[in-house]
Design a protein around this motif. Structure first.
Motif, PDB file in Angstrom:
ATOM      1  N   ARG A   1      -2.824  24.870  -0.618  1.00 39.02           N
ATOM      2  CA  ARG A   1      -2.215  24.880   0.708  1.00 39.02           C
ATOM      3  C   ARG A   1      -2.986  25.794   1.665  1.00 39.02           C
ATOM      4  NH1 ARG A   1       2.812  25.299  -2.456  1.00 39.02           N
ATOM      5  NH2 ARG A   1       3.853  23.253  -2.454  1.00 39.02           N
ATOM      6  N   LEU A   2      -3.404  26.940   1.166  1.00 35.34           N
ATOM      7  CA  LEU A   2      -4.152  27.856   2.023  1.00 35.34           C
ATOM      8  C   LEU A   2      -5.516  27.270   2.381  1.00 35.34           C
ATOM      9  CD1 LEU A   2      -4.690  30.468   3.516  1.00 35.34           C
ATOM     10  CD2 LEU A   2      -5.269  31.555   1.331  1.00 35.34           C
ATOM     11  N   LEU A   3      -6.235  26.752   1.398  1.00 39.99           N
ATOM     12  CA  LEU A   3      -7.552  26.198   1.674  1.00 39.99           C
ATOM     13  C   LEU A   3      -7.473  25.047   2.677  1.00 39.99           C
ATOM     14  CD1 LEU A   3      -9.166  26.256  -1.887  1.00 39.99           C
ATOM     15  CD2 LEU A   3      -9.838  27.629   0.097  1.00 39.99           C
ATOM     16  N   GLY A   4      -6.434  24.213   2.557  1.00 36.29           N
ATOM     17  CA  GLY A   4      -6.286  23.126   3.518  1.00 36.29           C
ATOM     18  C   GLY A   4      -5.965  23.613   4.911  1.00 36.29           C
ATOM     19  N   SER A   5      -5.397  24.812   5.039  1.00 36.36           N
ATOM     20  CA  SER A   5      -4.970  25.333   6.341  1.00 36.36           C
ATOM     21  C   SER A   5      -6.075  26.071   7.087  1.00 36.36           C
ATOM     22  CB  SER A   5      -3.782  26.286   6.147  1.00 36.36           C
ATOM     23  OG  SER A   5      -2.695  25.625   5.529  1.00 36.36           O
ATOM     24  N   LEU A   6      -7.186  26.343   6.437  1.00 41.09           N
ATOM     25  CA  LEU A   6      -8.259  27.139   7.050  1.00 41.09           C
ATOM     26  C   LEU A   6      -9.167  26.215   7.861  1.00 41.09           C
ATOM     27  CD1 LEU A   6      -9.039  29.526   4.047  1.00 41.09           C
ATOM     28  CD2 LEU A   6      -7.501  29.916   5.998  1.00 41.09           C
TER      29      LEU A   6
ATOM     30  N   ILE B   1     -18.111  23.197   8.092  1.00 41.55           N
ATOM     31  CA  ILE B   1     -17.893  21.817   7.674  1.00 41.55           C
ATOM     32  C   ILE B   1     -18.454  21.574   6.275  1.00 41.55           C
ATOM     33  CG2 ILE B   1     -18.619  19.438   8.158  1.00 41.55           C
ATOM     34  CD1 ILE B   1     -18.140  19.995  11.090  1.00 41.55           C
ATOM     35  N   ASN B   2     -19.573  22.218   5.941  1.00 39.15           N
ATOM     36  CA  ASN B   2     -20.141  21.980   4.609  1.00 39.15           C
ATOM     37  C   ASN B   2     -19.196  22.446   3.506  1.00 39.15           C
ATOM     38  OD1 ASN B   2     -20.780  24.737   5.435  1.00 39.15           O
ATOM     39  ND2 ASN B   2     -22.007  24.867   3.580  1.00 39.15           N
ATOM     40  N   LEU B   3     -18.430  23.527   3.767  1.00 39.90           N
ATOM     41  CA  LEU B   3     -17.455  23.981   2.773  1.00 39.90           C
ATOM     42  C   LEU B   3     -16.269  23.026   2.700  1.00 39.90           C
ATOM     43  CD1 LEU B   3     -17.192  27.873   2.996  1.00 39.90           C
ATOM     44  CD2 LEU B   3     -18.169  26.461   1.180  1.00 39.90           C
ATOM     45  N   LYS B   4     -15.858  22.497   3.838  1.00 34.21           N
ATOM     46  CA  LYS B   4     -14.776  21.507   3.826  1.00 34.21           C
ATOM     47  C   LYS B   4     -15.189  20.276   3.021  1.00 34.21           C
ATOM     48  CE  LYS B   4     -12.529  22.638   8.224  1.00 34.21           C
ATOM     49  NZ  LYS B   4     -12.057  22.096   9.517  1.00 34.21           N
ATOM     50  N   LEU B   5     -16.435  19.857   3.212  1.00 34.36           N
ATOM     51  CA  LEU B   5     -16.909  18.686   2.478  1.00 34.36           C
ATOM     52  C   LEU B   5     -16.942  18.959   0.981  1.00 34.36           C
ATOM     53  CD1 LEU B   5     -19.811  17.477   4.812  1.00 34.36           C
ATOM     54  CD2 LEU B   5     -17.447  16.690   4.729  1.00 34.36           C
TER      55      LEU B   5
ATOM     56  N   GLY C   1      -5.760  15.862   3.271  1.00 31.35           N
ATOM     57  CA  GLY C   1      -5.431  15.393   4.609  1.00 31.35           C
ATOM     58  C   GLY C   1      -5.712  16.433   5.675  1.00 31.35           C
ATOM     59  N   ARG C   2      -5.415  17.698   5.392  1.00 31.18           N
ATOM     60  CA  ARG C   2      -5.694  18.766   6.359  1.00 31.18           C
ATOM     61  C   ARG C   2      -7.199  18.969   6.528  1.00 31.18           C
ATOM     62  NH1 ARG C   2      -2.069  22.739   7.929  1.00 31.18           N
ATOM     63  NH2 ARG C   2      -3.798  23.282   9.330  1.00 31.18           N
ATOM     64  N   LEU C   3      -7.940  18.914   5.425  1.00 27.15           N
ATOM     65  CA  LEU C   3      -9.386  19.099   5.509  1.00 27.15           C
ATOM     66  C   LEU C   3     -10.053  18.005   6.335  1.00 27.15           C
ATOM     67  CD1 LEU C   3     -10.140  20.102   1.805  1.00 27.15           C
ATOM     68  CD2 LEU C   3     -10.372  21.601   3.807  1.00 27.15           C
ATOM     69  N   GLY C   4      -9.531  16.780   6.235  1.00 26.10           N
ATOM     70  CA  GLY C   4     -10.170  15.660   6.912  1.00 26.10           C
ATOM     71  C   GLY C   4      -9.435  15.167   8.131  1.00 26.10           C
ATOM     72  N   GLN C   5      -8.460  15.920   8.631  1.00 31.38           N
ATOM     73  CA  GLN C   5      -7.643  15.466   9.750  1.00 31.38           C
ATOM     74  C   GLN C   5      -8.499  15.150  10.968  1.00 31.38           C
ATOM     75  OE1 GLN C   5      -4.973  18.756  10.272  1.00 31.38           O
ATOM     76  NE2 GLN C   5      -6.594  20.205  10.711  1.00 31.38           N
TER      77      GLN C   5
ATOM     78  N   ALA D   1       1.562  11.308   4.862  1.00 26.06           N
ATOM     79  CA  ALA D   1       1.136  12.177   5.957  1.00 26.06           C
ATOM     80  C   ALA D   1      -0.366  12.435   5.896  1.00 26.06           C
ATOM     81  CB  ALA D   1       1.907  13.501   5.909  1.00 26.06           C
ATOM     82  N   ALA D   2      -0.895  12.610   4.679  1.00 24.42           N
ATOM     83  CA  ALA D   2      -2.326  12.840   4.532  1.00 24.42           C
ATOM     84  C   ALA D   2      -3.130  11.634   5.000  1.00 24.42           C
ATOM     85  CB  ALA D   2      -2.660  13.178   3.084  1.00 24.42           C
ATOM     86  N   VAL D   3      -2.676  10.446   4.638  1.00 27.03           N
ATOM     87  CA  VAL D   3      -3.352   9.220   5.072  1.00 27.03           C
ATOM     88  C   VAL D   3      -3.311   9.120   6.592  1.00 27.03           C
ATOM     89  CG1 VAL D   3      -3.172   6.708   5.068  1.00 27.03           C
ATOM     90  CG2 VAL D   3      -3.042   7.969   2.922  1.00 27.03           C
ATOM     91  N   MET D   4      -2.173   9.429   7.178  1.00 27.42           N
ATOM     92  CA  MET D   4      -2.070   9.392   8.636  1.00 27.42           C
ATOM     93  C   MET D   4      -3.065  10.357   9.272  1.00 27.42           C
ATOM     94  SD  MET D   4      -0.888  11.420  11.322  1.00 27.42           S
ATOM     95  CE  MET D   4       0.347  12.479  10.591  1.00 27.42           C
ATOM     96  N   GLN D   5      -3.173  11.568   8.743  1.00 27.57           N
ATOM     97  CA  GLN D   5      -4.090  12.543   9.333  1.00 27.57           C
ATOM     98  C   GLN D   5      -5.541  12.092   9.258  1.00 27.57           C
ATOM     99  OE1 GLN D   5      -2.004  15.906   7.067  1.00 27.57           O
ATOM    100  NE2 GLN D   5      -3.015  16.945   8.766  1.00 27.57           N
ATOM    101  N   LEU D   6      -5.900  11.454   8.157  1.00 29.86           N
ATOM    102  CA  LEU D   6      -7.283  10.999   7.984  1.00 29.86           C
ATOM    103  C   LEU D   6      -7.598   9.771   8.817  1.00 29.86           C
ATOM    104  CD1 LEU D   6      -7.402  11.483   4.137  1.00 29.86           C
ATOM    105  CD2 LEU D   6      -8.929  12.649   5.738  1.00 29.86           C
ATOM    106  N   ALA D   7      -6.579   8.988   9.151  1.00 32.64           N
ATOM    107  CA  ALA D   7      -6.809   7.726   9.867  1.00 32.64           C
ATOM    108  C   ALA D   7      -6.219   7.730  11.272  1.00 32.64           C
ATOM    109  CB  ALA D   7      -6.215   6.567   9.073  1.00 32.64           C
TER     110      ALA D   7
END
Length: 942
Positions: free
Chosen positions: A793-798, A803-807, A834-838, A874-880
């Motif tokens: 949860r924390l990693l997704g919120s940062l 971007i390379n770390l998110k990837l 979903g948060r990482l790729g929103q 929700a994750a799918v919605m954020q990515l799309a």
């Protein structure tokens, strides 16, 4: 004569036009008799391994590939090592075919109030391997190139030792002015003078017409300088009056327009959109082809609207790949099409009474806050109408020629900027201005001042102004031309004038009737406004805030420190405002009863957050919960954390619910922030036991969530970071700190987020190695992502992570999703993905969004899973989620499949609508995306 520092004046006076599209340098050799303004040729790379001198430097930055850098393809004579970037002609031309490596319009980004202008965010949609630059850094690299070019030409007279004048738009806000100075410092120019571009353009005209300018301009006239460049539209009015002693003409700059990101770039975008429709119909071109098309559109515009244009130009676009629209594309564009599109779109025939439309700009692709209405003539009409009587007090007994004429009418027009290199655009603007003040009985046209070199005029005028500062040449008496106000508490939004628009350089104002009581060592906030239409309000005048007249500036948020280590102190202060000699408004406050003062600086970082506007309402400052109730809350907190307190920590939350008579999800933000203050007051009590520390950390995070959105939250987050980071008393509290940081992640800086993420990412890597049969590495964190879901949860919120770390994190999650032993963690991992790729950040700027190609891969990984829970939906919605930005949106075919996928799983209709057509999250969706409910009344803008 010596300069302000007592040193002998420099031999050279240098003017630098730091332009959106092109930059230039002019100079005066003061040892030359008579002195003249000359253009400095600028050596630059024009092709690989080829450097040539040009009169201007295109303001484009291109990062070379490793092969280009290693080969020294962009090396210049003064380069000690093979550089990894180029600016100028090669950057512009090479970047047309490689837009992911190109930085353009850095000057427009420098004035963008919606991003952190000091953050590394350019290129806006850059390739994954490209170094990101801040707008300040990109601007400094153009100035650095000009600096090095000068030193190569005049090795015995370094540029840093000369008088240097740098130009900027008249409408730049105070933050943009300060950042221009910062860019110059980074480029090795510690001392510069600023001049506004329209003034510089007029100075250039005076210089070119030194012999007879007094025959062309007479006392009483009003001069309109209309400066439209690549990125901005600037309007300035100069009133001509007579010196009472000599009778000679005197120039007074009396008004400037509001800041408009509206110029040649907008025309390029509009033409590119038109051509896109011819090529692809209702579809959108892939991002790479679109970027190439925009750069191509600039050349097409300049050719078809220039001197002796052809009737038709053929546009060719490179292939985009078989899976996209197809191979290379081609279409023809005629001169008639371009004239109709751009003249009617940007210089339409409007009435003087017309007002600009207030709607969202249609241009979303480039991330800049383009002007809401593309009609330059409509903004000009509003400007002239607003300043119909401005400056009349400077006329004395002089009156303009033509009694009975509309006072809004300018007598003389000077056109400047690259847009008016086109005779077609130049003629249209003059026709529209003439139509405003003509009648069927009597036609009228303004006198037009000729400007043969629009690309060099501003630099030449800046150099001439440098000589004016030495007492030579003709001076323009420039007022501030903007009035500044501070918001004060009242039943209605109210502001007090700090500095009037008719102030001149060197004037200082102290507001005698406004004594402010502030607490030292605690945050204070000064909401600020600026007006370019209310120019005669005296200092201290109290007015009602009207957003048609007053525009909010980034507020000043600061902590006034006393320098003495004592308990909190109260101070009574008065505000001071002064226009410095270099053209920057300086604000400070002086203690009334002591000899102390504090300089106040604009809160640049606040412009990245949702709380751009100051929180100046009385209700917000006073809170929504009465003081006796808050005092009761303090008693409950003291009962747990004070030395004499004996209440068990587990009872604190129920006690607060009873004291506030509200469920904890109903506590307003104002009350939550007051609870945070109480918890910080008793923070020593958290060390009494593991239970005390866990309850304290949990409630601090809950009270400060989401770390932004309320006045001076950045200060609260900084205080929390200092109190908690690395200072945990009990090992069992580490998991609770993850919740705290996740809750306030939106207020943490990029460095803080990275510091939190690095050890957690190491634990994720270790987890993957473990599942893949690899050996564990020594030194990894004791927290296990398989058991501690708060890690995900924390990693997704940062959101500010590179971007390379998110990837990398997203790749780890996709790899680990099928593991049976992670079944309990899978919904949380999908939420984090979903948060990482929103597609739309919750708190970070848009440059934090990962490439759409990666988001599409992560989508496919989730769609392959059987999960049907709310978090997966929700994750799918954020990515799309649809944004109508081609650089962020997944392709239409994939989006249609996702809509079907969500419908099959009976997802909420609004969730589906966000994918199908876009829109804003509702309160429930925002809570799911954020990870828990948001505070009541918090203003979160997407």
């Amino acid at each position: 004569m010596p300069n302000a520092d007592g040193e002998a004046p420099s031999r050279f006076v240098v003017g630098i036009d730091l332009g959106t599209t092109n930059s230039a340098v002019a100079y005066v050799d003061t040892q030359q008799e008579p002195w003249q303004v000359a253009t400095l040729p600028i050596l630059q790379v024009v092709a690989p391994f080829q450097a040539e001198q040009r009169e201007t430097l295109p303001s484009f930055h291109y990062q070379t590939t490793s092969a280009e850098a290693n080969a020294g393809a962009v090396r210049l004579p003064w380069s000690a090592e093979a550089p990894s970037h180029a600016v100028g002609v090669f950057a512009r031309d090479e970047g047309t075919g490689n837009p992911g490596r190109l930085v353009a319009s850095a000057k427009s980004w420098l004035s963008h109030t919606g991003v952190d202008r000091t953050a590394d965010l350019l290129p806006w949609h850059g390739d994954a391997d490209v170094e990101r630059l801040s707008p300040v850094e990109a601007s400094s690299r153009y100035l650095r190139h000009l600096h090095e070019n000068w030193n190569a030409a005049f090795p015995n007279h370094p540029l840093a030792e000369q008088d240097v004048v740098v130009t900027l738009p008249a409408s730049f806000d105070e933050v943009a002015r300060q950042l221009t100075i910062e860019a110059a410092k980074r480029a090795g120019l510690p001392r510069i003078i600023l001049i506004e571009e329209p003034q510089a353009a007029f100075y250039a005209w005076v210089y070119r017409n030194a012999v007879d300018w007094q025959q062309q301009i007479t006392s009483g006239q009003k001069i309109l300088v209309c400066d439209v460049g690549g990125g901005t539209s600037d309007f300035t009015l100069i009133r001509v009056s007579a010196n009472e002693t000599t009778g000679h003409a005197v120039f007074n700059r009396i008004a400037v327009g509001e800041h408009l990101i509206l110029g040649g770039d907008n025309l390029d975008l509009a033409l590119a959109r038109y051509v896109e429709q011819k090529l692809a119909g209702d579809d959108k071109l892939p991002a790479h082809q679109w970027e190439v098309l925009v750069r191509t559109a600039r050349r097409v515009k300049e050719t078809l609207l220039g001197e002796n244009p052809p009737e038709t130009i053929t546009i060719n676009l490179p292939a985009a790949g078989a899976k996209l629209i197809g191979g290379g594309l081609q279409t023809a564009v005629t001169r008639a099409e371009v004239e109709s599109l751009l003249l009617d779109g940007f210089l339409p025939r409007v009435n003087l009474t017309d007002k600009p439309a207030r709607k969202q700009s249609g241009f979303q692709d480039f991330g800049l806050p383009y002007a809401t209405d593309p009609a330059i003539t409509r903004y000009l009409a509003a400007f002239l109408s607003a300043h119909r009587f401005t400056g009349d007090e400077t006329l004395g007994s002089d009156r303009p020629a033509g009694q009975g004429a509309d006072p809004a009418r300018p007598d003389v027009v000077l056109l400047n900027g690259g847009l008016f290199a086109s005779p077609v655009l130049q003629q249209r603007l003059l026709e529209v201005v003439a139509s405003w003040f003509s009648s069927p009985e009597q036609s009228w046209r303004p006198a037009v001042l000729e400007s043969p070199r629009l690309d060099l005029a501003v630099a030449h005028g800046a150099a001439y102004y440098g000589m004016v500062r030495r007492g030579e040449g003709v001076s323009i008496a420039a007022t501030l031309a903007r009035s500044y106000y501070i918001g004060v508490a009242s039943d209605k939004p109210t502001a007090v004038c700090l500095a009037p628009g008719n102030a001149v350089a060197g004037q200082e104002f102290e507001i005698e009737g406004l004594d402010l009581q502030v607490t030292l060592a605690e945050p204070v906030e000064f909401p600020l406004y600026v007006s370019s239409s209310r120019l005669v309000d005296p200092p201290g005048a109290i007015i009602e805030v009207n957003r048609e007249e007053l525009t909010p500036l980034p507020p000043i948020r600061t902590v006034l420190k006393s320098g003495r280590q004592k308990d909190q102190q109260q101070a009574k202060v008065r505000l001071r405002a002064q226009l410095s000699e270099i053209g920057v408004l300086e604000l400070s406050c002086r203690e009334v009863d002591a000899n102390r003062s504090w300089r106040l600086q604009f809160d640049i970082r606040s412009t990245t957050q949702t709380d751009l506007a100051a929180h100046d309402t009385a209700g917000e400052r006073e809170g929504f919960v009465d003081e006796p109730t808050l005092a009761a809350c303090r008693e409950r907190i003291a009962g747990v954390f004070a030395e004499s307190g004996g209440t068990p920590p587990r009872e604190l939350m129920p006690e607060l619910v009873r004291a506030l008579e509200l469920d904890k999800h109903e506590w307003p933000t104002s009350a939550l922030r007051r609870l945070w203050e109480m918890l910080m007051e008793f923070q020593a009590g958290r060390q009494r036991s593991p239970a005390h520390e866990a309850r304290w950390l949990n409630l601090v995070g809950y009270s400060l969530r989401p770390g932004y959105g309320f006045a001076v939250d950045d200060w609260r987050v900084a205080q929390t970071w200092r109190a908690v980071n690395g200072k945990i008393a009990f090992p069992a509290s580490h998991a609770e700190t993850l919740i705290l940081w996740r809750r306030i992640a939106g207020g943490l800086s990029r460095g803080q987020q990275l510091g939190l993420a690095e050890p957690l990412i190491a634990s994720v890597r270790a987890l993957r190695r473990r599942f893949d049969g690899g050996a564990a590495l020594a030194g990894t964190t004791a927290l296990d992502p398989a058991a501690t879901l708060e890690i995900w949860r924390l990693l997704g919120s940062l959101e500010l992570l590179p971007i390379n770390l998110k990837l990398e994190l997203g790749d780890h999650i996709v790899h680990l999703l099928p593991k049976r032993k992670l079944e309990n963690a899978r919904p949380t991992m999908i939420w984090a993905l979903g948060r990482l790729g929103q597609r739309v950040p919750l708190s970070g700027p848009l440059n934090t969004v990962v490439p759409v190609q990666q988001a599409a891969k992560w989508l496919d990984a989730i769609l392959a899973r059987p999960e049907t829970d709310l978090l997966s939906n929700a994750a799918v919605m954020q990515l799309a989620r649809r944004t109508d930005d081609r650089h962020r949106d997944v392709d239409a075919a994939r989006r249609a499949r996702i809509v079907e996928w969500l419908e099959f799983r009976d997802a909420a209709e609004h969730l589906i609508e966000l994918v199908r057509t876009g829109g804003a999250l509702d309160e429930g969706e925002r809570g799911v995306v954020y990870g828990e409910s948001m505070p009541i009344g918090l203003r979160i803008h997407e």
